[in-house]
Design a protein around this motif. Structure first.
Motif, mmCIF file in Angstrom:
data_model
loop_
_atom_site.group_PDB
_atom_site.id
_atom_site.type_symbol
_atom_site.label_atom_id
_atom_site.label_comp_id
_atom_site.label_asym_id
_atom_site.label_seq_id
_atom_site.Cartn_x
_atom_site.Cartn_y
_atom_site.Cartn_z
ATOM 1 N N GLN A 259 0.852 -1.191 0.000
ATOM 2 C CA GLN A 259 0.000 0.000 0.000
ATOM 3 C C GLN A 259 0.889 1.242 0.000
ATOM 4 N N LEU A 260 1.227 1.704 -1.180
ATOM 5 C CA LEU A 260 2.126 2.838 -1.311
ATOM 6 C C LEU A 260 1.395 4.153 -1.575
ATOM 7 N N GLY A 261 0.067 4.090 -1.681
ATOM 8 C CA GLY A 261 -0.688 5.282 -2.019
ATOM 9 C C GLY A 261 -1.359 5.950 -0.838
ATOM 10 N N ILE A 262 -1.775 7.195 -1.080
ATOM 11 C CA ILE A 262 -2.540 7.966 -0.102
ATOM 12 C C ILE A 262 -3.985 8.032 -0.576
ATOM 13 N N ILE B 108 -2.496 8.543 -5.272
ATOM 14 C CA ILE B 108 -1.217 9.229 -5.364
ATOM 15 C C ILE B 108 -0.212 8.554 -4.425
ATOM 16 N N VAL B 109 1.035 8.438 -4.874
ATOM 17 C CA VAL B 109 2.087 7.783 -4.080
ATOM 18 C C VAL B 109 2.402 8.598 -2.835
ATOM 19 N N SER B 110 2.552 7.904 -1.712
ATOM 20 C CA SER B 110 3.007 8.518 -0.477
ATOM 21 C C SER B 110 4.524 8.671 -0.537
ATOM 22 N N GLU B 111 5.007 9.918 -0.444
ATOM 23 C CA GLU B 111 6.440 10.159 -0.502
ATOM 24 C C GLU B 111 7.159 9.539 0.693
ATOM 25 N N GLU B 112 6.500 9.502 1.844
ATOM 26 C CA GLU B 112 7.115 8.902 3.029
ATOM 27 C C GLU B 112 7.343 7.406 2.830
ATOM 28 N N ARG B 113 6.396 6.743 2.179
ATOM 29 C CA ARG B 113 6.512 5.293 1.975
ATOM 30 C C ARG B 113 7.484 4.948 0.854
ATOM 31 N N GLU C 94 23.719 -2.950 -5.520
ATOM 32 C CA GLU C 94 24.583 -1.950 -4.903
ATOM 33 C C GLU C 94 23.893 -1.342 -3.679
ATOM 34 N N PRO C 95 24.634 -1.104 -2.589
ATOM 35 C CA PRO C 95 24.019 -0.488 -1.398
ATOM 36 C C PRO C 95 23.534 0.922 -1.708
ATOM 37 N N ILE C 96 22.329 1.241 -1.225
ATOM 38 C CA ILE C 96 21.745 2.568 -1.383
ATOM 39 C C ILE C 96 21.449 3.117 0.007
ATOM 40 N N LEU C 97 21.915 4.322 0.293
ATOM 41 C CA LEU C 97 21.612 4.973 1.558
ATOM 42 C C LEU C 97 20.217 5.582 1.475
ATOM 43 N N LEU C 98 19.349 5.200 2.391
ATOM 44 C CA LEU C 98 17.981 5.699 2.352
ATOM 45 C C LEU C 98 17.927 7.155 2.787
ATOM 46 N N ASN C 99 17.105 7.913 2.091
ATOM 47 C CA ASN C 99 16.856 9.303 2.429
ATOM 48 C C ASN C 99 15.408 9.409 2.885
ATOM 49 N N LEU C 100 15.183 9.134 4.161
ATOM 50 C CA LEU C 100 13.829 9.045 4.692
ATOM 51 C C LEU C 100 13.319 10.405 5.134
ATOM 52 N N ILE C 101 12.068 10.662 4.856
ATOM 53 C CA ILE C 101 11.450 11.925 5.241
ATOM 54 C C ILE C 101 11.315 11.987 6.764
ATOM 55 N N GLY C 102 11.809 13.064 7.357
ATOM 56 C CA GLY C 102 11.715 13.247 8.801
ATOM 57 C C GLY C 102 12.841 12.627 9.580
ATOM 58 N N GLU C 103 13.724 11.891 8.907
ATOM 59 C CA GLU C 103 14.857 11.263 9.581
ATOM 60 C C GLU C 103 16.144 12.010 9.217
ATOM 61 N N HIS C 104 16.978 12.234 10.196
ATOM 62 C CA HIS C 104 18.232 12.937 9.968
ATOM 63 C C HIS C 104 19.405 12.042 10.374
ATOM 64 N N ASN C 105 20.333 11.873 9.450
ATOM 65 C CA ASN C 105 21.576 11.142 9.719
ATOM 66 C C ASN C 105 21.332 9.691 10.143
ATOM 67 N N LEU C 106 20.252 9.069 9.633
ATOM 68 C CA LEU C 106 20.008 7.660 9.923
ATOM 69 C C LEU C 106 20.755 6.813 8.894
ATOM 70 N N ASP C 107 21.683 6.016 9.363
ATOM 71 C CA ASP C 107 22.553 5.235 8.484
ATOM 72 C C ASP C 107 21.887 3.907 8.126
ATOM 73 N N MET C 108 20.777 3.959 7.375
ATOM 74 C CA MET C 108 20.074 2.755 6.948
ATOM 75 C C MET C 108 20.272 2.562 5.448
ATOM 76 N N ASN C 109 20.738 1.380 5.076
ATOM 77 C CA ASN C 109 20.982 1.062 3.670
ATOM 78 C C ASN C 109 19.995 0.034 3.144
ATOM 79 N N CYS C 110 19.878 0.015 1.826
ATOM 80 C CA CYS C 110 19.045 -0.970 1.142
ATOM 81 C C CYS C 110 19.834 -1.556 -0.015
ATOM 82 N N ILE C 111 19.745 -2.866 -0.198
ATOM 83 C CA ILE C 111 20.278 -3.518 -1.392
ATOM 84 C C ILE C 111 19.117 -4.235 -2.077
ATOM 85 N N PHE C 112 18.859 -3.879 -3.316
ATOM 86 C CA PHE C 112 17.824 -4.522 -4.120
ATOM 87 C C PHE C 112 18.470 -5.612 -4.952
ATOM 88 N N LEU C 113 17.907 -6.820 -4.915
ATOM 89 C CA LEU C 113 18.460 -7.961 -5.629
ATOM 90 C C LEU C 113 17.450 -8.500 -6.627
#
Length: 221
Positions: free
Chosen positions: A146-149, A156-161, A189-208
């Motif tokens: 459920q990615l929509g609002i 419409i896509v939720s930017e937060e999700r 390849e590792p991707i650093l997440l840019n989450l809305i409302g989060e600052h300096n959170l070192d969370m990565n994602c790898i899509f396979l």
């Protein structure tokens, strides 16, 4: 002494699982694969595959009691390495009228993302992970999540999700959930997440996965 991280262990296991499922289901049509995804597989099928390489070291579905009596189940716990992994398998459920829709609400996934964020902030960056797996038989992951609002067939896509899914690409602006496609160029390849409302959170994602694979994974750590 530096030790292998949880993402390095999971990366090899997920890639092996994709190869295994390719060999088993590669010749099926999308419609046949949907039947397998929705009726033959469940979360435990994926959990066992990811836990198998750890052999006797792994425990399945271990609970941690937190404040106010709430409980969080860790699908995999590798005690000697202090690895804890949450796993979600994406699928649809069939209603009484024969239509399919998301099997879980977004809040179920948000709980796991929030848990991982808390663990990273506590210093467990390379000891905790959240893994999502799904069959590649639908044109966009929004068929599963459920990615929509709002309501309707094309919300419409939720930017937060969508910030949690950096491997999806928008094809239109404004973006509806049907305007999201996989960006296979960023796979592996590792991707650093840019989450809305989060600052300096070192969370990565790898899509396979690629477009010819029958199964995809996203590893968050």
């Amino acid at each position: 002494m530096k030790q292998p991280s949880i993402s390095q262990y999971l990366l090899s296991t997920c890639l092996y699982t994709i190869d295994e499922l390719n060999e088993q289901y590669r010749n099926l049509s999308s419609e046949q694969l949907k039947i397998i995804a929705n009726e033959k597989f469940n979360e435990m099928d994926i959990t066992v595959r990811l836990g198998y390489p750890f052999k006797q070291m792994v425990h399945y579905t271990v609970g941690d009691t937190k404040k106010k009596g709430s409980k969080v189940n860790h699908d995999l716990y590798v005690e000697p390495k202090d690895f804890k992994v949450e796993i979600k398998y994406l699928k649809n459920w069939k209603s009484n009228v024969g239509t399919y829709s998301n099997s879980k609400e977004w809040s179920e996934y948000q709980k796991d993302f929030d848990w991982l964020a808390e663990e990273i902030e506590k210093g467990f960056k390379h000891k905790r992970a959240f893994v999502i797996g799904w069959f590649n038989c639908v044109d966009t992951i929004s068929r599963y999540l459920q990615l929509g609002i709002g309501k309707g067939n094309k919300p419409i896509v939720s930017e937060e999700r969508i910030a949690y899914l950096p491997f999806m690409r928008k094809t239109k602006v404004p973006t509806h959930t049907t305007d999201l496609i996989y960006n296979y160029d960023c796979a592996y390849e590792p991707i650093l997440l840019n989450l809305i409302g989060e600052h300096n959170l070192d969370m990565n994602c790898i899509f396979l996965g690629n477009k010819d694979d029958v199964f995809h994974f996203a590893i968050y750590y």
